[in-house]
Design a protein around this motif. Structure first.
Motif, PDB file in Angstrom:
ATOM      1  N   TYR A 272       0.838  -1.196   0.000  1.00  0.00           N
ATOM      2  CA  TYR A 272       0.000   0.000   0.000  1.00  0.00           C
ATOM      3  C   TYR A 272       0.876   1.249   0.000  1.00  0.00           C
ATOM      4  O   TYR A 272       2.048   1.210   0.380  1.00  0.00           O
ATOM      5  N   LYS A 273       0.270   2.356  -0.393  1.00  0.00           N
ATOM      6  CA  LYS A 273       0.904   3.659  -0.241  1.00  0.00           C
ATOM      7  C   LYS A 273       0.511   4.232   1.120  1.00  0.00           C
ATOM      8  O   LYS A 273      -0.631   4.072   1.563  1.00  0.00           O
ATOM      9  N   THR A 274       1.439   4.895   1.771  1.00  0.00           N
ATOM     10  CA  THR A 274       1.155   5.519   3.050  1.00  0.00           C
ATOM     11  C   THR A 274      -0.046   6.463   2.933  1.00  0.00           C
ATOM     12  O   THR A 274      -0.100   7.292   2.024  1.00  0.00           O
ATOM     13  N   GLY A 275      -1.004   6.293   3.829  1.00  0.00           N
ATOM     14  CA  GLY A 275      -2.169   7.160   3.838  1.00  0.00           C
ATOM     15  C   GLY A 275      -3.240   6.791   2.839  1.00  0.00           C
ATOM     16  O   GLY A 275      -4.234   7.511   2.700  1.00  0.00           O
ATOM     17  N   SER A 276      -3.096   5.660   2.129  1.00  0.00           N
ATOM     18  CA  SER A 276      -4.111   5.234   1.144  1.00  0.00           C
ATOM     19  C   SER A 276      -4.548   3.810   1.471  1.00  0.00           C
ATOM     20  O   SER A 276      -4.113   2.841   0.822  1.00  0.00           O
ATOM     21  N   THR A 306       7.631   9.673  -5.634  1.00  0.00           N
ATOM     22  CA  THR A 306       6.992  10.487  -4.596  1.00  0.00           C
ATOM     23  C   THR A 306       6.351   9.719  -3.453  1.00  0.00           C
ATOM     24  O   THR A 306       6.130  10.281  -2.382  1.00  0.00           O
ATOM     25  N   GLN A 307       6.038   8.450  -3.660  1.00  0.00           N
ATOM     26  CA  GLN A 307       5.241   7.727  -2.674  1.00  0.00           C
ATOM     27  C   GLN A 307       6.102   6.903  -1.711  1.00  0.00           C
ATOM     28  O   GLN A 307       7.193   6.450  -2.053  1.00  0.00           O
ATOM     29  N   GLU A 308       5.575   6.706  -0.519  1.00  0.00           N
ATOM     30  CA  GLU A 308       6.162   5.791   0.454  1.00  0.00           C
ATOM     31  C   GLU A 308       5.308   4.531   0.475  1.00  0.00           C
ATOM     32  O   GLU A 308       4.079   4.613   0.551  1.00  0.00           O
ATOM     33  N   PHE A 309       5.958   3.379   0.382  1.00  0.00           N
ATOM     34  CA  PHE A 309       5.236   2.117   0.290  1.00  0.00           C
ATOM     35  C   PHE A 309       5.278   1.369   1.613  1.00  0.00           C
ATOM     36  O   PHE A 309       6.255   1.448   2.367  1.00  0.00           O
TER      37      PHE A 309
END
Length: 333
Positions: A272-276, A306-309
């Motif tokens: 998942y992506k952080t916050g999603s 850009t995303q944190e996984f």
């Protein structure tokens, strides 16, 4: 990652399929993503086997050899899909003179780090031979010896040579002596972690029929030929290549705080992506524990900069991305 100058790992998660008969090379050439008929005798080939929709049913290392004075091809695959691959490939043999069978050959992973001193390092005839042939070899080279076949594996470190050793006689004194150098029983996990760090993906039962070859970067590491002609899924793979429509790629990461998660059960697990939290953004392709949890993940290219996984859920353990040892075309796609 555990760092030893030389070590031997029993790779029981891998199996060897034998493909024999006068039409073996032509048959396999028409089934896999790479050129088999043009393969040199001293080289191995990385290849994929796809469905008609271009999704991978297996990834494999293919090389040629001899058995009972006849030419034979061998394919190194994950053991949990070996029988299924033989069954499916056999469906397309038709009138070709080809026999596919599971081989009794066993595979060892042998690592030699030339940057380390050999002092106080356990060594055997097998390890000494690996050190000698490593000096002038490059990935996918094949070297044959009386005890078996050596196939040079890719590495993320130019000082570290890695070999799949396919033992003709797993019970021979040289093999048994080498296995006795194995430390705490985790060398096989560290070998798999080194595969991951090298950006070498393996399809197993949990990830069959999910990814096209480009998603797993097979086109970037010489696992696909775009000039060889037809094979199952070729139209889909070629279209994605020539139209530049590859939107998902494979990335490498480390999970430092993975808790008690077993690496062997993580293939196919959502990330998942952080916050999603509403929907996963990709999957684990391969995982191995060696000091940290090493993972190959499938992600959207546009998310990478850009995303944190996160592993398993949006607030799960962070996956720290690390560079692969080859160009991933992220900037151009």
């Amino acid at each position: 990652m555990k760092h030893l100058s030389r070590f031997v790992a029993p790779l029981n998660d891998l199996a060897v399929i034998g493909i024999s008969g006068p039409d073996a090379a032509v048959f396999l050439h028409g089934q896999l993503t790479h050129d088999i008929t043009g393969m040199a005798s001293d080289r191995a080939r990385l290849a994929g086997y796809c469905t008609a929709k271009g999704r991978l049913l297996g990834s494999m290392v293919v090389w040629s050899g001899q058995k009972d004075d006849a030419s034979v091809l061998y394919a190194l695959v994950k053991a949990d899909i070996a029988s299924a691959l033989i069954k499916r490939l056999s469906m397309f043999v038709l009138r070709a003179k080809v026999t596919l069978q599971l081989s009794s050959l066993k595979v060892l992973g042998i690592t030699v780090d030339h940057s380390c001193s050999d002092e106080n390092t356990a060594s055997t005839d097998l390890l000494k031979h690996a050190a000698v042939i490593s000096a002038q070899q490059k990935p996918w080279d094949v070297v044959r010896s009386a005890g078996g076949t050596w196939i040079a594996a890719p590495s993320d470190d130019r000082d570290t040579a890695r070999w799949w050793f396919v033992a003709s006689d797993p019970g021979s004194p040289s093999v048994q002596a080498a296995l006795e150098t194995t430390g705490n029983g985790a060398d096989d996990e560290c070998w798999r972690a080194a595969d991951i760090a090298a950006g070498l993906p393996w399809i197993d039962a949990a990830t069959q029929d999910i990814f096209i070859p480009q998603t797993l970067n097979l086109d970037l590491i010489d696992g696909v030929s775009f000039t060889k002609g037809c094979y199952p899924g070729q139209e889909v793979v070629a279209r994605s290549h020539y139209r530049g429509t590859v939107k998902r790629r494979m990335a490498y990461g480390i999970v430092a705080q993975a808790g008690d998660r077993s690496a062997g059960t993580l293939a196919g697990t959502d990330i998942y992506k952080t916050g999603s939290p509403d929907a996963p953004c990709g999957r684990i392709i391969n995982a191995a524990s060696c000091d940290s949890l090493h993972v190959l993940i499938e992600v959207q290219l546009s998310d990478l900069p850009t995303q944190e996984f996160r592993l398993e859920k949006a607030d799960g353990p962070v996956i720290e991305l690390l560079p692969l040892p080859y160009r991933t075309k992220v900037d151009s796609e």
